[in-house]
Scaffold this active site. Structure first.
Site, short mmCIF file in Angstrom:
data_model
loop_
_atom_site.label_atom_id
_atom_site.label_comp_id
_atom_site.label_asym_id
_atom_site.label_seq_id
_atom_site.Cartn_x
_atom_site.Cartn_y
_atom_site.Cartn_z
N ASP A 219 -13.44 108.94 99.90
CA ASP A 219 -12.55 109.15 101.05
C ASP A 219 -13.35 109.82 102.16
OD1 ASP A 219 -10.24 109.79 102.71
OD2 ASP A 219 -9.04 109.36 100.95
N HIS A 242 -15.35 107.67 104.12
CA HIS A 242 -14.58 107.26 105.29
C HIS A 242 -15.00 108.01 106.55
CE1 HIS A 242 -11.05 105.66 102.59
NE2 HIS A 242 -12.23 105.20 102.24
#
Ligand SMILES: *[C@@H]1O[C@H](CO)[C@@H](O)[C@H](O)[C@H]1NC(C)=O
Ligand SMILES: *[C@@H]1O[C@H](CO)[C@@H](O)[C@H](O)[C@H]1NC(C)=O
Ligand SMILES: *[C@@H]1O[C@H](CO)[C@@H](O)[C@H](O)[C@H]1NC(C)=O
Ligand SMILES: *[C@@H]1O[C@H](CO)[C@@H](O)[C@H](O)[C@H]1NC(C)=O
Ligand SMILES: *[C@@H]1O[C@H](CO)[C@@H](O)[C@H](O)[C@H]1NC(C)=O
Ligand SMILES: *[C@@H]1O[C@H](CO)[C@@H](O)[C@H](O)[C@H]1NC(C)=O
Ligand SMILES: *[C@@H]1O[C@H](CO)[C@@H](O)[C@H](O)[C@H]1NC(C)=O
Length: 407
Positions: A219, A242
């Site tokens: 993430d 991310h």
């Protein structure tokens, strides 16, 4: 004669004081019954509590070797500086039901001043089982809460350096309500397909630094929440992951503002984003996010190098009826170079209710290297940037041209 001896006594006293100042009382967990074949939580906690009570600087030592830790909550308040020296490889139990406190984190440290965590050791959260059990998304309220690897709360004047966190079950580390904390050479590693494993989450803090670190996860590499100011993220390599993000923000009406955030000299390798600001539409939050400085960022096959997303909607299940009420302003984006794997190399989706203000964009040089040939573009809504230097591709070229009226 008498004078001489008193001088001698004074010298000895001063020497003793100096020695004491430099000596660290060491609380080694093996002296508290820790053995490699069983849970060290009790031994670690006993060593920690002795360190907390110490009136002189002390060290809690986890020596080299493999150790199993079910869970630990280490609380202050300490009377003197503490060094938590992790030389060993610390493993969690892979099964979630072996956590004594199911609502707790794996390693929690609260209310400590002048803490140094160091030693070159590894915190292995054994997340593989937990990721399989995690079908969570923003709409699924029934999903289990997974433990955070290293949870630091109410920490002041502290340094976390040369520590690796690996395969956490949830966020690798968080640093909440803390002041003057530096993470340096803080390595995070988890597979790119692991679920919701933010590398480091920072919120409600002031003067937080993340330096010289390599973060690879499933993430956000670093995510920043509300009530946060004076953050410096410098020389961090992110990927997979991310990117480095502010938000998501806006869901909670009590959120407080975010300002004076610097991201410098960072490299993003095969990430889903570079830098990103996320705010929710149709939600009550009204804070400002301002005084942001993104400088000297290098992208290597990053999918969306720069993203402002004020219509953040990760699972396509949110309402976009009303615009976000969060104001983004006073942002410098300078010297962002490298390659993008999508043709929309930058996106500035600002709120119709709160158009982005004073956004300065300079020296952009981003090349699309995706498989399908496509013109390189940037998406722009409710933003009127101030440009300088190179703009490759032309940023916000799809905006209607400025109309100069000459009456
Ligand atoms: C620790 O465990 C790893 C495998 O996980 C093993 O390779 C290593 O030899 C062990 N180290 C010690 C000191 O037991
Ligand atoms: C704790 O952090 C380590 C990384 O050092 C990670 O492997 C592990 O999964 C985390 N544990 C938990 C319970 O989150
Ligand atoms: C929600 O999470 C639970 C528990 O992980 C899972 O059993 C369920 O299938 C998930 N539902 C959806 C719609 O993803
Ligand atoms: C911040 O913390 C560091 C590390 O403990 C310390 O050396 C420094 O003096 C602190 N800075 C301030 C302004 O207190
Ligand atoms: C940047 O971080 C990397 C990884 O920790 C380190 O090897 C390198 O020396 C750092 N560069 C600078 C200029 O400090
Ligand atoms: C731009 O940033 C890169 C690092 O990403 C750096 O090497 C380079 O010197 C910077 N260029 C300028 C003109 O500041
Ligand atoms: C960006 O890089 C240039 C060239 O290395 C350097 O002079 C400048 O100080 C850097 N800017 C920031 C904000 O780090």
């Amino acid at each position: 004669m008498k004078i001489q001896s008193s001088i001698l006594v004074s010298i000895v006293l001063v020497l003793q004081l100096l020695l004491k100042a430099n000596s660290l009382t060491v609380f080694d967990i093996t002296k508290y019954g820790a053995t490699p074949d069983r849970d060290i939580s009790e031994a670690l906690l006993k060593a920690w509590n002795d360190a907390i009570a110490s009136t002189t600087a002390s060290q809690v030592l986890i020596p080299e070797g493999n150790w199993t830790l079910s869970q630990v909550r280490m609380l202050g308040r300490n009377k003197a500086p503490i060094n938590l020296e992790i030389k060993g490889y610390l493993k969690a139990y892979p099964e979630l039901d072996k956590l004594p406190d199911k609502d707790g984190q794996w390693i929690t440290i609260n209310y400590v001043d002048s803490l140094t965590i160091s030693g070159g050791g590894v915190l292995d959260g054994q997340g593989q089982e937990a990721w399989k059990a995690n079908h969570c998304n923003n709409k699924n309220k029934t999903c289990p809460k997974l433990p955070i690897n290293l949870s630091l709360n109410f920490i002041t004047n502290s340094i976390i350096r040369d520590i690796t966190t690996k395969d956490s079950k949830n966020w690798h580390a968080n640093c909440i309500s803390s002041l003057n904390v530096t993470f340096q050479r803080f390595t995070v590693s988890a597979p790119g397909d692991s679920v919701n494993t933010d590398g480091l989450h920072i919120a409600r803090g002031n003067s937080i630094k993340v330096l010289d670190s390599v973060i690879g996860t499933g993430d956000d590499c670093i995510s920043m929440g509300d009530e946060l100011s004076d953050v410096l993220i410098k020389n961090v390599t992110c990927g997979p992951g991310h990117g480095i993000s502010i938000g998501s923000l806006g869901k909670n009406v009590n959120e407080k503002r975010v300002y004076w955030i610097r991201v410098e000299e960072c490299t993003f390798i095969n990430t889903q984003n570079g830098i990103r600001i996320k705010t929710w539409a149709s939600e009550p939050g009204t804070i400002t996010i301002s005084d942001l400085h993104f400088n000297n960022l290098s992208m290597v096959n990053a999918a969306n190098p720069v993203v402002f997303d004020q219509k953040y909607c990760p699972s396509n299940l949110c309402s976009l009826d009303k615009p976000s009420l969060i104001q983004i302003s006073d942002v410098e984006i300078n010297n962002v170079t490298g390659t993008s794997s999508t043709s929309d190399v930058m996106a500035f989706i600002c709120s119709e209710a709160k158009p982005c203000q004073n956004i300065r964009i300079g020296n952009i040089d981003l090349k699309y290297i995706g498989e399908k040939p496509a013109p390189t573009t940037t998406k722009c809504e409710n933003i009127m940037p101030i440009f300088s230097g190179t703009q490759n591709p032309p940023v916000c070229s799809d905006l209607p041209p400025l109309v100069h009226s000459h009456p």
